[in-house]
Design a protein around this motif. Structure first.
Motif, PDB file in Angstrom:
ATOM      1  N   LEU A  42      15.710  13.871   1.983  1.00 13.15           N
ATOM      2  CA  LEU A  42      15.041  12.584   2.116  1.00 13.15           C
ATOM      3  C   LEU A  42      14.609  12.289   3.544  1.00 13.15           C
ATOM      4  N   ASP A  43      15.219  12.963   4.524  1.00 15.26           N
ATOM      5  CA  ASP A  43      14.838  12.752   5.919  1.00 15.26           C
ATOM      6  C   ASP A  43      13.463  13.343   6.232  1.00 15.26           C
ATOM      7  N   THR A  44      12.997  14.293   5.435  1.00 17.91           N
ATOM      8  CA  THR A  44      11.701  14.913   5.696  1.00 17.91           C
ATOM      9  C   THR A  44      10.595  14.341   4.818  1.00 17.91           C
ATOM     10  N   CYS A  45      10.917  13.384   3.965  1.00 21.36           N
ATOM     11  CA  CYS A  45       9.902  12.756   3.122  1.00 21.36           C
ATOM     12  C   CYS A  45       8.995  11.887   3.985  1.00 21.36           C
ATOM     13  N   ARG A  46       7.712  11.869   3.633  1.00 19.90           N
ATOM     14  CA  ARG A  46       6.753  11.075   4.391  1.00 19.90           C
ATOM     15  C   ARG A  46       6.296   9.883   3.566  1.00 19.90           C
ATOM     16  N   ASP A  47       5.907   8.873   4.254  1.00 17.27           N
ATOM     17  CA  ASP A  47       5.424   7.645   3.643  1.00 17.27           C
ATOM     18  C   ASP A  47       4.059   7.892   2.996  1.00 17.27           C
ATOM     19  N   TRP A  48       3.813   7.252   1.854  1.00 19.22           N
ATOM     20  CA  TRP A  48       2.550   7.420   1.136  1.00 19.22           C
ATOM     21  C   TRP A  48       1.363   7.029   2.014  1.00 19.22           C
ATOM     22  N   ASP A  49       1.500   5.968   2.784  1.00 16.23           N
ATOM     23  CA  ASP A  49       0.399   5.536   3.646  1.00 16.23           C
ATOM     24  C   ASP A  49       0.101   6.581   4.717  1.00 16.23           C
ATOM     25  N   ASP A  50       1.125   7.242   5.253  1.00 20.16           N
ATOM     26  CA  ASP A  50       0.909   8.317   6.225  1.00 20.16           C
ATOM     27  C   ASP A  50       0.164   9.485   5.583  1.00 20.16           C
ATOM     28  N   LEU A  51       0.519   9.818   4.342  1.00 19.40           N
ATOM     29  CA  LEU A  51      -0.172  10.901   3.641  1.00 19.40           C
ATOM     30  C   LEU A  51      -1.633  10.558   3.395  1.00 19.40           C
ATOM     31  N   ARG A  52      -1.898   9.318   3.038  1.00 20.36           N
ATOM     32  CA  ARG A  52      -3.285   8.885   2.807  1.00 20.36           C
ATOM     33  C   ARG A  52      -4.110   9.053   4.084  1.00 20.36           C
ATOM     34  N   LEU A  53      -3.575   8.609   5.211  1.00 21.26           N
ATOM     35  CA  LEU A  53      -4.301   8.719   6.475  1.00 21.26           C
ATOM     36  C   LEU A  53      -4.497  10.180   6.870  1.00 21.26           C
ATOM     37  N   GLU A  54      -3.473  11.001   6.653  1.00 25.64           N
ATOM     38  CA  GLU A  54      -3.560  12.424   6.973  1.00 25.64           C
ATOM     39  C   GLU A  54      -4.675  13.106   6.187  1.00 25.64           C
ATOM     40  N   LYS A  55      -4.870  12.678   4.938  1.00 23.32           N
ATOM     41  CA  LYS A  55      -5.907  13.270   4.079  1.00 23.32           C
ATOM     42  C   LYS A  55      -7.270  12.617   4.256  1.00 23.32           C
ATOM     43  N   GLY A  56      -7.364  11.644   5.168  1.00 24.17           N
ATOM     44  CA  GLY A  56      -8.641  10.995   5.423  1.00 24.17           C
ATOM     45  C   GLY A  56      -9.006   9.931   4.414  1.00 24.17           C
ATOM     46  N   LEU A  57      -8.031   9.474   3.637  1.00 29.68           N
ATOM     47  CA  LEU A  57      -8.292   8.413   2.663  1.00 29.68           C
ATOM     48  C   LEU A  57      -8.198   7.058   3.360  1.00 29.68           C
ATOM     49  N   PRO A  58      -8.904   6.060   2.852  1.00 26.84           N
ATOM     50  CA  PRO A  58      -8.828   4.741   3.476  1.00 26.84           C
ATOM     51  C   PRO A  58      -7.434   4.136   3.308  1.00 26.84           C
ATOM     52  N   ALA A  59      -7.099   3.249   4.215  1.00 23.36           N
ATOM     53  CA  ALA A  59      -5.812   2.557   4.122  1.00 23.36           C
ATOM     54  C   ALA A  59      -5.755   1.775   2.825  1.00 23.36           C
ATOM     55  N   ARG A  60      -4.566   1.605   2.328  1.00 23.31           N
ATOM     56  CA  ARG A  60      -4.362   0.875   1.074  1.00 23.31           C
ATOM     57  C   ARG A  60      -4.637  -0.608   1.309  1.00 23.31           C
ATOM     58  N   PRO A  61      -5.337  -1.261   0.389  1.00 16.76           N
ATOM     59  CA  PRO A  61      -5.594  -2.699   0.542  1.00 16.76           C
ATOM     60  C   PRO A  61      -4.273  -3.479   0.555  1.00 16.76           C
ATOM     61  N   GLU A  62      -4.265  -4.539   1.300  1.00 14.42           N
ATOM     62  CA  GLU A  62      -3.046  -5.366   1.432  1.00 14.42           C
ATOM     63  C   GLU A  62      -2.569  -5.901   0.083  1.00 14.42           C
ATOM     64  N   GLU A  63      -3.506  -6.189  -0.828  1.00 10.38           N
ATOM     65  CA  GLU A  63      -3.105  -6.767  -2.113  1.00 10.38           C
ATOM     66  C   GLU A  63      -2.638  -5.717  -3.120  1.00 10.38           C
ATOM     67  N   ALA A  64      -2.681  -4.445  -2.748  1.00 10.94           N
ATOM     68  CA  ALA A  64      -2.253  -3.386  -3.665  1.00 10.94           C
ATOM     69  C   ALA A  64      -0.738  -3.468  -3.888  1.00 10.94           C
ATOM     70  N   PRO A  65      -0.293  -3.243  -5.103  1.00 16.99           N
ATOM     71  CA  PRO A  65       1.151  -3.290  -5.370  1.00 16.99           C
ATOM     72  C   PRO A  65       1.861  -2.109  -4.701  1.00 16.99           C
ATOM     73  N   ASP A  66       3.151  -2.277  -4.436  1.00 12.91           N
ATOM     74  CA  ASP A  66       3.945  -1.222  -3.791  1.00 12.91           C
ATOM     75  C   ASP A  66       4.370  -0.143  -4.766  1.00 12.91           C
ATOM     76  N   VAL A  67       4.323  -0.435  -6.045  1.00 14.45           N
ATOM     77  CA  VAL A  67       4.715   0.557  -7.057  1.00 14.45           C
ATOM     78  C   VAL A  67       3.604   0.679  -8.081  1.00 14.45           C
ATOM     79  N   ALA A  68       3.582   1.829  -8.732  1.00 14.88           N
ATOM     80  CA  ALA A  68       2.548   2.039  -9.753  1.00 14.88           C
ATOM     81  C   ALA A  68       2.928   1.369 -11.047  1.00 14.88           C
TER      82      ALA A  68
END
Length: 68
Positions: A42-68
């Motif tokens: 679990l210490d090497t797991c990365r945050d979903w938002d970090d993965l999105r930025l790494e892949k060049g995806l736009p930041a998640r909208p503020e109103e987006a839910p934290d879980v699917a």
């Protein structure tokens, strides 16, 4: 170090599920089987938002839910 490990029965169940649920995708089944046997560091797991930025995806909208 935080590590998620599975007991032998859990490992067996995860392996069986990986093989039965993903027969057409052996790569995904392999990854799931590896997680079952090796656990998850679990210490090497990365945050979903970090993965999105790494892949060049736009930041998640503020109103987006934290879980699917």
């Amino acid at each position: 170090m935080a590590r998620l490990v599975f007991g032998s029965d859990e490992q067996r169940q995860l392996r069986e599920a990986a093989r039965s649920e993903f027969p057409g995708n052996p790569a995904l089944a392999y990854v799931l089987e590896s997680l079952a046997s090796e656990g998850i560091d679990l210490d090497t797991c990365r945050d979903w938002d970090d993965l999105r930025l790494e892949k060049g995806l736009p930041a998640r909208p503020e109103e987006a839910p934290d879980v699917a």
